[in-house]
Write an enzyme that holds these catalytic residues in place. Structure first.
Site, PDB file in Angstrom:
ATOM      1  N   LYS A  78      12.257  48.481 -55.698  1.00 58.90           N
ATOM      2  CA  LYS A  78      11.312  47.371 -55.889  1.00 58.90           C
ATOM      3  C   LYS A  78      11.437  46.282 -54.823  1.00 58.90           C
ATOM      4  CE  LYS A  78       8.802  44.556 -59.272  1.00 58.90           C
ATOM      5  NZ  LYS A  78       8.625  44.152 -60.664  1.00 58.90           N
ATOM      6  N   SER A 153       4.365  44.751 -62.714  1.00 57.92           N
ATOM      7  CA  SER A 153       4.137  44.642 -61.582  1.00 57.92           C
ATOM      8  C   SER A 153       5.137  45.492 -60.539  1.00 57.92           C
ATOM      9  CB  SER A 153       4.799  43.109 -61.059  1.00 57.92           C
ATOM     10  OG  SER A 153       6.135  43.233 -61.635  1.00 57.92           O
ATOM     11  N   SER A 177       6.872  44.217 -66.677  1.00 57.86           N
ATOM     12  CA  SER A 177       6.707  45.079 -65.359  1.00 57.86           C
ATOM     13  C   SER A 177       7.317  46.433 -65.030  1.00 57.86           C
ATOM     14  CB  SER A 177       7.332  44.088 -64.311  1.00 57.86           C
ATOM     15  OG  SER A 177       6.159  43.085 -64.059  1.00 57.86           O
TER      16      SER A 177
HETATM   17  N1  GLN Z   1       2.339  41.043 -66.278  1.00 58.31           N
HETATM   18  C1  GLN Z   1       3.303  40.175 -66.515  1.00 58.31           C
HETATM   19  C2  GLN Z   1       3.198  38.782 -65.691  1.00 58.31           C
HETATM   20  O1  GLN Z   1       2.169  39.008 -64.832  1.00 58.31           O
HETATM   21  C3  GLN Z   1       4.853  40.851 -66.443  1.00 58.31           C
HETATM   22  C4  GLN Z   1       5.376  40.621 -65.138  1.00 58.31           C
HETATM   23  C5  GLN Z   1       6.945  41.051 -64.997  1.00 58.31           C
HETATM   24  O2  GLN Z   1       7.016  41.572 -65.803  1.00 58.31           O
HETATM   25  N2  GLN Z   1       7.434  40.864 -63.761  1.00 58.31           N
HETATM   26  O3  GLN Z   1       3.838  37.910 -65.926  1.00 58.31           O
END
Ligand code: GLN
Length: 483
Positions: A78, A153, A177
């Site tokens: 990532k 994400s 994410s």
């Molecule tokens: N969907 C969550 C957020 O927007 C998780 C993001 C993540 O785990 N990086 O904060």
């Protein structure tokens, strides 16, 4: 079968027995990326030359008689994980031209183990999101249906694994994410316990919940990756000594007690997802597990608490991107304030700005007690409650997401709706617990995942349970993706 379709375990065996070479394996992955990624857009950077050179080096090490599960295994990371000499952008304009001067600990460990970095994957800018639509470089498309989001994400990593561009990919999980896109793309995603894997070299989002981990084709592969990347790291004082973690193996589900938190089986759960999870519950029972209902009444506060704590930490962590020290600097601006304002104004996308504002508000003198402090107190309750319930069962079984992958654009104008994507993810993140998402079935030809939440530092039990379930189900729900 093309070599890029292999699991880590299968490829590792073939490499060691010299049936295949890492160069062949790496070339097949690169060819797959070339063939399908203009449609999927999982990769932000592909480092072809470096990858071939690393594969050649792995082949030399194997020829010299070296062995190791990751020697010659190609992967993607990532793009919020630092990779020396390869661009690391966090999918943000503010870091569009940033090249990290060092490797994150997870990358360093994989390098030592002989893994081959193929490139970097797309994400929601700074990992803020659950669809990968917040990337400054455009969305990633779900390989199961190109009109749909891959989740987020770590959507690029999940899509790349689902489409066999690599053998596994690294993601980061702050509030879902890794797990959320794993569910949407039909792959295995492990969020390790907080402190199990070093955060050194991650672009920080929420330092109190961030953790790197694998997206893989099977739970068994996810465990292999965890073994390489886990461990205490002097550069991250929140990491623990792995010897203190339990490591017993679960060989069968018989006698295991799996908790079903009733607050996770909510009305908003789509019917297809509900049916698939019901089917999975039955399957677990047939395999010998004892399923018991448990109660986690503080669950309803997890998303609101997460969306106070997360923006608070984000507003602080993103303060370093000021147009002076790293990344974009608007040089025609005159005066320090103007440089800050214009660099941040042009560099950050709307979701990052929204979170900076929310967090700054929650931390400001007049509101700190009412929001941030209160949220931390409720967080402690959520954590205590989860630990207490997990003392009575071996793990929890929950749905991963309330629905399967949605259409690109369908929710992007509605931040609140997007925040609710994390409904089953936020609790384990706030509590720092390990959680694994694996495919449970298909709804209208789209993957649906289930989540197993384990005791603190007990990744082993949920990974074993995941592997046993996958083996019983024929391992994956994969079909020939129609790309
Ligand atoms: N969907 C969550 C957020 O927007 C998780 C993001 C993540 O785990 N990086 O904060």
């Amino acid at each position: 079968m093309k070599l890029n379709e292999l699991t880590i375990k299968e490829a590792g065996e073939k490499l060691q027995s010299k049936e295949i070479t890492s160069v062949e394996l790496t070339r097949d992955c690169l060819a797959r990326i070339k063939a399908v990624d203009d449609k999927i857009r999982a990769c932000l950077t592909v480092c072809e030359e470096e990858a071939i050179a690393a594969a050649e080096e792995a082949d030399r090490r194997i020829a010299r008689g070296e062995s190791g599960a990751f020697l010659g295994i190609p992967y993607l990371a990532k793009d919020n994980i630092m990779t020396r000499g390869v661009k690391t952008t966090a999918a943000s304009k503010i870091l569009a031209d940033y090249t990290a001067p060092f490797d994150a600990t997870v990358i360093e460990k994989l390098k030592k183990a002989g893994a081959v970095l193929l490139g970097k994957t797309n994400l929601d800018e700074f990992a803020h999101g659950a669809s990968t639509e917040n990337s400054a470089f455009g969305p990633t498309h779900n390989p199961w249906d190109l009109d749909r989001v891959p989740g987020g994400s770590s959507g690029g990593s999940a899509a790349a694994v689902a489409a066999d561009m690599c053998l596994f990919a690294l993601g980061t999980d702050t509030g879902g994410s890794i797990r959320h896109p794993a569910a949407f793309c039909g792959v295995a995603g492990l969020k390790p316990s907080y402190g199990r894997v070093s955060r050194f070299g991650l672009i920080a989002m929420t330092s109190s919940t961030d953790v790197p981990g694998p997206l893989a084709k099977t739970a068994e592969d996810a465990e292999l990756v965890l073994k390489v990347i886990a461990g205490r790291d002097k550069k991250d004082p929140t990491t623990v000594d792995p010897k203190k973690a339990p490591a017993r193996s679960v060989l069968s589900l018989s006698g295991l007690k799996i908790g079903l938190p009733k607050e996770y089986f909510i009305d908003g759960l789509e019917k297809d997802v509900k049916d698939i999870i019901e089917g999975a519950k039955k399957r677990f029972a047939e395999l010998g597990a004892r399923l018991v209902e448990v109660e986690l009444p503080h669950t309803k506060y997890a998303v609101p608490v997460y969306y106070i704590i997360t923006p608070s930490e984000i507003s602080s962590n993103l303060a370093r991107f000021d147009g002076i020290r790293y990344g974009l600097s608007v040089s025609e601006a005159t005066g320090l304030r103007e440089i800050y304002a214009q660099s941040r104004g042009r560099g950050f996308g709307p979701e990052a700005k929204r979170r900076i504002m929310l967090g700054t508000y929650a931390l400001s003198a007049g509101y700190f007690d009412a929001y941030y402090l209160k949220a931390q107190k409720v967080r402690a309750k959520i954590r205590e409650e989860l630990d207490r319930v997990l003392d009575t069962v071996d793990c929890l079984l929950t749905p991963a997401t309330p629905h399967a992958a949605f259409k690109i654009g369908a929710q992007s104008d509605d931040p609140l709706k997007m925040y609710l994507e994390d409904i089953f993810m936020a609790g384990p993140s706030l509590a720092g617990l390990p959680a694994l998402v694996i495919p449970a079935g298909l709804a209208d030809n789209l993957p649906v995942g289930l989540q197993l939440v384990g005791r603190r530092f007990d990744e082993k039990t949920i990974l074993d349970i995941g592997r046993i379930y996958e083996e019983a189900e024929g391992r994956t729900i994969k079909k020939e993706l129609d790309l």
